[in-house]
Design an enzyme around this catalytic site. Sequence first.
Site, PDB file in Angstrom:
ATOM      1  N   GLY A  68      64.116  22.656  57.070  1.00  0.00           N
ATOM      2  CA  GLY A  68      64.163  23.048  55.799  1.00  0.00           C
ATOM      3  C   GLY A  68      64.432  24.619  55.721  1.00  0.00           C
ATOM      4  N   TYR A  69      64.434  25.493  56.786  1.00  0.00           N
ATOM      5  CA  TYR A  69      64.680  26.780  56.640  1.00  0.00           C
ATOM      6  C   TYR A  69      66.385  27.156  56.460  1.00  0.00           C
ATOM      7  CZ  TYR A  69      59.713  27.390  58.679  1.00  0.00           C
ATOM      8  OH  TYR A  69      58.444  27.072  58.747  1.00  0.00           O
ATOM      9  N   GLY A  70      66.538  27.407  55.382  1.00  0.00           N
ATOM     10  CA  GLY A  70      67.805  27.658  55.106  1.00  0.00           C
ATOM     11  C   GLY A  70      68.835  26.351  55.375  1.00  0.00           C
ATOM     12  N   GLY A  85      55.483  28.706  56.154  1.00  0.00           N
ATOM     13  CA  GLY A  85      54.636  27.916  57.206  1.00  0.00           C
ATOM     14  C   GLY A  85      55.299  26.687  57.637  1.00  0.00           C
TER      15      GLY A  85
END
Length: 341
Positions: free
Chosen positions: A57-59, A341
């Site tokens: 989900g990061y970028g 997180g």
Amino acid sequence: MKFTRMGPTGAQVSRLCLGCMSFGKSFADWTIGEEDSLALVRKAVEAGINFFDTADGYGRGESEAILGRALKTLAVRREEVVVATKVFAPMTGGPNMGGLSRKHLVQAVDASLKRLGLDYVDLYQIHRFDYGTPIEETLAALDDLVRAGKVLYLGASSMFAYQFAKYLLRADQAGRTRFSTMQNHYNLLYREEEREMIPLCLEEGVGLLPWSPLAGGRLAGNREAGTARSQSTVLTGGQKRYNRPEDQAVVDAVRAVAEARGETPAQVAIAWLLGKPAVTAPIIGATKLHQLDDPLRAVETVLSAEEVARLEAAYAPQPLIGPAGPQDAAAALGRVRFGAG
């Protein structure tokens, strides 16, 4: 660098884990490009860090891809590093592109492996609790990924203790692979995890990988300095974290202990975490090379019982922070940019 077992497993990991949420310019206004990300990974590797944490989900996969290319560029021995990633966040706006269903888990792990350029993930973590998928379905799918050799160990992140207890119990009852780690929100300014989650993990032998160990930079003084990351609403999800009047007393105590020791507040805050039972490795996020210096020094820092008591005395209980129900979890799934997180 010092090393320890990753929770109850036999895998050896550095006492610090490099968090890679900052990798990739598409994620937020404070994130960094590939060249700067490579420099951070290089410094971490040279310092002895062998543990790296990211998430699909990061970028929407950009962080994973950058980390994979960095490890390849640096010719890091695959056998020696431990790569962790997470799954849950939506990868597109379409159906079946987020959550913890068997369908999404099977396609998500293959996509993560492709981006990372790896044959297997060392630690595969569920990023949040999924209210829309039966626990048994998630556990069965994750167990199959382990048996297929795509995943070595399982971890979880940010949920209620009763929810994590359900995962552990039902995994045991069904003979499925157990969760070895919990990546939870834990620092000197947020200690609510000490009520239930940490005692649960201690009882069950689960290792802790605390995220936001410096409270979004507040414990390091970055909030006062007005850095882009500390001011970002992407990290807070619109919530006001670490801004209570009571929080200043904790910040003051950290500064006082640091000054008395001739060290920095960041060094002291990380050392406090490293001294806590069950903590395997805090997730250290950085956007600049020098931001790794204090955590690295903290690995060799030992606080006295009196110093620990002084750091903890000013804390005041607070409401839980993070997704707390189906509506909040659904909101997290619907966000284009997945939170901290």
